[in-house]
Design a protein around this motif. Sequence first.
Motif, PDB file in Angstrom:
ATOM      1  N   PRO A 189       9.536  -2.595  -3.010  1.00 41.03           N
ATOM      2  CA  PRO A 189       8.123  -2.241  -2.826  1.00 41.03           C
ATOM      3  C   PRO A 189       7.256  -2.826  -3.925  1.00 41.03           C
ATOM      4  O   PRO A 189       7.726  -3.104  -5.036  1.00 41.03           O
ATOM      5  CB  PRO A 189       8.142  -0.707  -2.890  1.00 41.03           C
ATOM      6  CG  PRO A 189       9.382  -0.364  -3.637  1.00 41.03           C
ATOM      7  CD  PRO A 189      10.377  -1.424  -3.289  1.00 41.03           C
ATOM      8  N   ALA A 190       6.000  -3.014  -3.617  1.00 41.14           N
ATOM      9  CA  ALA A 190       5.048  -3.541  -4.587  1.00 41.14           C
ATOM     10  C   ALA A 190       4.696  -2.468  -5.608  1.00 41.14           C
ATOM     11  O   ALA A 190       5.096  -1.301  -5.492  1.00 41.14           O
ATOM     12  CB  ALA A 190       3.799  -4.027  -3.862  1.00 41.14           C
ATOM     13  N   LEU A 191       3.924  -2.836  -6.622  1.00 47.21           N
ATOM     14  CA  LEU A 191       3.538  -1.883  -7.651  1.00 47.21           C
ATOM     15  C   LEU A 191       2.700  -0.735  -7.100  1.00 47.21           C
ATOM     16  O   LEU A 191       2.653   0.339  -7.694  1.00 47.21           O
ATOM     17  CB  LEU A 191       2.765  -2.604  -8.765  1.00 47.21           C
ATOM     18  CG  LEU A 191       3.559  -3.574  -9.647  1.00 47.21           C
ATOM     19  CD1 LEU A 191       2.661  -4.171 -10.713  1.00 47.21           C
ATOM     20  CD2 LEU A 191       4.766  -2.904 -10.284  1.00 47.21           C
ATOM     21  N   ASP A 192       2.032  -0.963  -5.969  1.00 44.10           N
ATOM     22  CA  ASP A 192       1.261   0.120  -5.364  1.00 44.10           C
ATOM     23  C   ASP A 192       2.093   0.972  -4.413  1.00 44.10           C
ATOM     24  O   ASP A 192       1.575   1.863  -3.740  1.00 44.10           O
ATOM     25  CB  ASP A 192       0.015  -0.420  -4.645  1.00 44.10           C
ATOM     26  CG  ASP A 192       0.349  -1.313  -3.452  1.00 44.10           C
ATOM     27  OD1 ASP A 192       1.549  -1.493  -3.144  1.00 44.10           O
ATOM     28  OD2 ASP A 192      -0.586  -1.845  -2.841  1.00 44.10           O
ATOM     29  N   GLY A 193       3.413   0.693  -4.348  1.00 47.57           N
ATOM     30  CA  GLY A 193       4.320   1.455  -3.513  1.00 47.57           C
ATOM     31  C   GLY A 193       4.379   1.010  -2.072  1.00 47.57           C
ATOM     32  O   GLY A 193       5.160   1.557  -1.290  1.00 47.57           O
ATOM     33  N   ARG A 194       3.602   0.014  -1.701  1.00 44.79           N
ATOM     34  CA  ARG A 194       3.546  -0.434  -0.321  1.00 44.79           C
ATOM     35  C   ARG A 194       4.508  -1.601  -0.088  1.00 44.79           C
ATOM     36  O   ARG A 194       4.966  -2.257  -1.025  1.00 44.79           O
ATOM     37  CB  ARG A 194       2.121  -0.836   0.050  1.00 44.79           C
ATOM     38  CG  ARG A 194       1.130   0.322  -0.069  1.00 44.79           C
ATOM     39  CD  ARG A 194      -0.282  -0.114   0.195  1.00 44.79           C
ATOM     40  NE  ARG A 194      -0.463  -0.587   1.555  1.00 44.79           N
ATOM     41  CZ  ARG A 194      -1.613  -1.062   2.027  1.00 44.79           C
ATOM     42  NH1 ARG A 194      -2.671  -1.162   1.229  1.00 44.79           N
ATOM     43  NH2 ARG A 194      -1.707  -1.469   3.277  1.00 44.79           N
ATOM     44  N   HIS A 206      -1.045  -6.383  -3.521  1.00 47.76           N
ATOM     45  CA  HIS A 206      -0.387  -5.120  -3.832  1.00 47.76           C
ATOM     46  C   HIS A 206       0.118  -4.990  -5.267  1.00 47.76           C
ATOM     47  O   HIS A 206       0.298  -3.867  -5.744  1.00 47.76           O
ATOM     48  CB  HIS A 206       0.784  -4.893  -2.875  1.00 47.76           C
ATOM     49  CG  HIS A 206       0.397  -4.895  -1.435  1.00 47.76           C
ATOM     50  ND1 HIS A 206      -0.493  -3.979  -0.912  1.00 47.76           N
ATOM     51  CD2 HIS A 206       0.742  -5.711  -0.395  1.00 47.76           C
ATOM     52  CE1 HIS A 206      -0.666  -4.209   0.383  1.00 47.76           C
ATOM     53  NE2 HIS A 206       0.073  -5.258   0.714  1.00 47.76           N
ATOM     54  N   ASP A 207       0.369  -6.098  -5.963  1.00 44.44           N
ATOM     55  CA  ASP A 207       0.845  -6.046  -7.343  1.00 44.44           C
ATOM     56  C   ASP A 207      -0.292  -6.242  -8.347  1.00 44.44           C
ATOM     57  O   ASP A 207      -0.464  -5.442  -9.271  1.00 44.44           O
ATOM     58  CB  ASP A 207       1.913  -7.121  -7.594  1.00 44.44           C
ATOM     59  CG  ASP A 207       3.224  -6.848  -6.894  1.00 44.44           C
ATOM     60  OD1 ASP A 207       3.588  -5.653  -6.764  1.00 44.44           O
ATOM     61  OD2 ASP A 207       3.890  -7.808  -6.479  1.00 44.44           O
ATOM     62  N   LEU A 208      -1.034  -7.306  -8.183  1.00 47.61           N
ATOM     63  CA  LEU A 208      -2.017  -7.712  -9.190  1.00 47.61           C
ATOM     64  C   LEU A 208      -3.032  -6.618  -9.507  1.00 47.61           C
ATOM     65  O   LEU A 208      -3.317  -6.374 -10.695  1.00 47.61           O
ATOM     66  CB  LEU A 208      -2.715  -9.003  -8.751  1.00 47.61           C
ATOM     67  CG  LEU A 208      -3.610  -9.660  -9.798  1.00 47.61           C
ATOM     68  CD1 LEU A 208      -2.801 -10.078 -11.026  1.00 47.61           C
ATOM     69  CD2 LEU A 208      -4.323 -10.882  -9.203  1.00 47.61           C
TER      70      LEU A 208
END
Length: 368
Positions: free
Chosen positions: A256-261, A214-216
Amino acid sequence: MALLIVMVIAAVFALSIWQNELTRFAFVPRVSYGRLEPLPADAYSGNSMWFARPGLQKDPAQWVPTGVNASGAKGPAAVFFIHPTSYLAREHWNGPLDDTDTNRRATFFVQGMASAFNQQSQVWAPRYRQAAFGAFLTDKAEGEMALESAYVDVRQAFDAFLANAPADKPIVLAGHSQGALHLMHLLKDRVAGTPLASRIVAAYPIGWPISVEHDLPKMGLPACASADAAGCVMTWASFAEPADPELVLEAYRTRPALDGRQKDARPVLCTNPLTGSVGGSAPAAANLGTLKPSEHLDSGELIPKAVPARCDAKTGLLMIGDAPDLGPFVLPGNNYHVYDIPLFWANLRADVARRAAAWEKLHGGAAR
């Protein structure tokens, strides 16, 4: 005497059960959040808002331990380094820029961490109104607001750095802990999918767990698959064994992760600083030098072959074996967070030089 022994045993037992709660009690601010006004547009144009930058007098990032040769030719890259949390008080959600103790700690952090990058031609390290340490220990909205405000300062400093670095100069991005979290957002907002991505030698968001799923992908760079790869991400979070990382993993999963999840329990990204690649293990013999700080943190010595490194398959955290004696700042759970970079200071220095050379080979040279 018997009563004292019982009291000591009871206190140790209580700490073992409630150490996370006591940590929160000691550091989470109990004041209302006051939103910060933006810094002046030219705040980063002079020297006053930088701990390190080219031409700065008494630049802590240019320090090297005894025995390290700093007189050789510099590498081609300009380094942007974001220091970790040095504001530990509870009076504010964001550390004041003029707090003496905070700035003293930040200077030591820049000296002990950013110095690993000073073999390159430039090192820049901004001051910023960092989120308080307690912001990471709470699920209150104030904690996230403090981090967002700190990131605005970092982003402004980064834009000033880009304006001053020659357009053809390669770039190394680095940060530790809170600095790593801000760096992740910079990669997402300022680097991923832009021409700037081609100038990145490597990114080192160290000491903050990164979700592979979700971040990378949002950071726009892959994990470093080999020791001589360029344009990739190196990251780790260090624990001695036996390790209890629950406090760290809880803080990681809260946001939340960088993708918002929402993040899950899958292993976080671990690149091994002794091998320069994803996962795996390496013996202490591969460690070129661990930086052991002096008692007053104003100097230190390099100790070769001090610790091994193994990426734990279950958690993705970096295990360093038996607890080494580096100083009094080991966190609960055998967490060597404060020493993430000093543990592998010499290997990190070599890693940056190797990837900068690989970048030059790929791009046919660079401005120095």
